[in-house]
Design a protein around this motif. Sequence first.
Motif, PDB file in Angstrom:
ATOM      1  N   TYR A 104      -6.547   3.443  17.000  1.00  0.00           N
ATOM      2  CA  TYR A 104      -5.357   2.755  16.371  1.00  0.00           C
ATOM      3  C   TYR A 104      -6.203   3.019  14.932  1.00  0.00           C
ATOM      4  O   TYR A 104      -7.252   2.078  14.854  1.00  0.00           O
ATOM      5  N   THR A 105      -4.603   3.326  14.357  1.00  0.00           N
ATOM      6  CA  THR A 105      -4.902   3.901  13.698  1.00  0.00           C
ATOM      7  C   THR A 105      -4.067   3.107  12.613  1.00  0.00           C
ATOM      8  O   THR A 105      -3.061   3.041  13.326  1.00  0.00           O
ATOM      9  N   LEU A 106      -4.390   1.906  12.034  1.00  0.00           N
ATOM     10  CA  LEU A 106      -3.286   1.148  11.496  1.00  0.00           C
ATOM     11  C   LEU A 106      -2.677   1.670   9.701  1.00  0.00           C
ATOM     12  O   LEU A 106      -3.697   2.189   8.816  1.00  0.00           O
ATOM     13  N   ARG A 107      -1.556   2.233   9.868  1.00  0.00           N
ATOM     14  CA  ARG A 107      -1.098   3.072   8.981  1.00  0.00           C
ATOM     15  C   ARG A 107      -0.588   1.576   7.872  1.00  0.00           C
ATOM     16  O   ARG A 107      -0.158   1.016   7.766  1.00  0.00           O
ATOM     17  N   THR A 108      -0.940   2.472   6.386  1.00  0.00           N
ATOM     18  CA  THR A 108      -1.391   1.404   5.780  1.00  0.00           C
ATOM     19  C   THR A 108       0.601   1.046   4.527  1.00  0.00           C
ATOM     20  O   THR A 108       0.796  -0.112   4.386  1.00  0.00           O
ATOM     21  N   ASP A 109       0.603   2.170   5.212  1.00  0.00           N
ATOM     22  CA  ASP A 109       1.822   3.263   4.538  1.00  0.00           C
ATOM     23  C   ASP A 109       3.314   1.887   5.158  1.00  0.00           C
ATOM     24  O   ASP A 109       4.514   1.887   4.837  1.00  0.00           O
ATOM     25  N   GLY A 110       2.894   1.380   6.287  1.00  0.00           N
ATOM     26  CA  GLY A 110       3.681   1.398   6.606  1.00  0.00           C
ATOM     27  C   GLY A 110       3.747  -0.762   7.062  1.00  0.00           C
ATOM     28  O   GLY A 110       3.974  -1.449   8.294  1.00  0.00           O
ATOM     29  N   ILE A 111       2.854  -1.001   6.332  1.00  0.00           N
ATOM     30  CA  ILE A 111       2.832  -2.674   6.501  1.00  0.00           C
ATOM     31  C   ILE A 111       3.484  -3.324   5.341  1.00  0.00           C
ATOM     32  O   ILE A 111       3.545  -2.826   4.161  1.00  0.00           O
ATOM     33  N   TYR A 112       4.139  -4.584   5.741  1.00  0.00           N
ATOM     34  CA  TYR A 112       4.791  -5.075   4.548  1.00  0.00           C
ATOM     35  C   TYR A 112       4.757  -6.851   4.855  1.00  0.00           C
ATOM     36  O   TYR A 112       4.036  -7.397   5.718  1.00  0.00           O
ATOM     37  N   TYR A 113       5.030  -7.223   3.476  1.00  0.00           N
ATOM     38  CA  TYR A 113       4.628  -8.953   4.084  1.00  0.00           C
ATOM     39  C   TYR A 113       5.379  -9.200   3.352  1.00  0.00           C
ATOM     40  O   TYR A 113       6.886  -8.734   2.179  1.00  0.00           O
ATOM     41  N   TYR A 119       1.449  -1.044  -0.145  1.00  0.00           N
ATOM     42  CA  TYR A 119      -0.122   0.082  -0.174  1.00  0.00           C
ATOM     43  C   TYR A 119       0.997   1.699  -0.200  1.00  0.00           C
ATOM     44  O   TYR A 119       0.376   2.131   0.733  1.00  0.00           O
ATOM     45  N   ARG A 120       1.797   1.500  -1.122  1.00  0.00           N
ATOM     46  CA  ARG A 120       2.971   2.362  -0.612  1.00  0.00           C
ATOM     47  C   ARG A 120       1.867   3.768  -0.995  1.00  0.00           C
ATOM     48  O   ARG A 120       2.583   4.889  -1.121  1.00  0.00           O
ATOM     49  N   HIS A 121       0.915   3.198  -2.530  1.00  0.00           N
ATOM     50  CA  HIS A 121       0.789   4.663  -2.797  1.00  0.00           C
ATOM     51  C   HIS A 121      -0.869   4.407  -3.452  1.00  0.00           C
ATOM     52  O   HIS A 121      -1.734   4.996  -3.535  1.00  0.00           O
ATOM     53  N   LYS A 122      -0.849   3.725  -1.932  1.00  0.00           N
ATOM     54  CA  LYS A 122      -2.666   3.527  -1.916  1.00  0.00           C
ATOM     55  C   LYS A 122      -3.227   2.994  -0.464  1.00  0.00           C
ATOM     56  O   LYS A 122      -2.487   2.353  -0.247  1.00  0.00           O
ATOM     57  N   THR A 123      -4.490   3.501  -0.760  1.00  0.00           N
ATOM     58  CA  THR A 123      -5.118   3.616   0.949  1.00  0.00           C
ATOM     59  C   THR A 123      -6.372   2.675   0.679  1.00  0.00           C
ATOM     60  O   THR A 123      -7.517   3.456   0.486  1.00  0.00           O
TER      61      THR A 123
END
Length: 177
Positions: free
Chosen positions: A161-170, A90-94
């Motif tokens: 709590y905000t789940l930061r989508t730019d901070g999700i890594y697989y 989700y680097r460029h999208k939310t």
Amino acid sequence: MNIRPYKQGELDRLCSLYALINAVRSTGFKLTRLQTQAVADDIIENLSSGDLKDLMLNGAEHKEVMKLARRLNKVLHDVYDKQIEVMRPYRHKTPDFETVLFDMEYERSCNNGVIVRFFSNALDHYSVFDRIEAERIKLIDSAHIASLPLKEVSVGYRTRYTLRTDGIYYLRLRNLN
């Protein structure tokens, strides 16, 4: 899979390092405590003193997470003939929250590690997503956060709590031979 996470100290900001190590372990890759300590030591020893100081004082943003991941990859390659592929979907999208949850559950069902970053008034923290169970987000967490109530988490700033989508890594672990 029940994984007992390695825990960080109360005053350090090394949750990103612990999240990487715990995420690799969540893939089913078994390391003894001594092997895990050697991996962590190698990562830390190979950071510049400035990078280590910055990590300890400020925590990690994407650039620092990737430095740690590259070092982890070198150790996995050199010692265990394995490699992790790190994706940031989700680097460029939310996307909406339901899509994010579905995707994270899918990645875990494929035995991949899922690093997540939560933010609140009192928290900015990397952890490892494990599963959704009983209306809670279950975590493999270095800071004693076993789970968060699903209704208190969102990808916007409308909940506790905000789940930061730019901070999700697989993280996908693979053998090199």
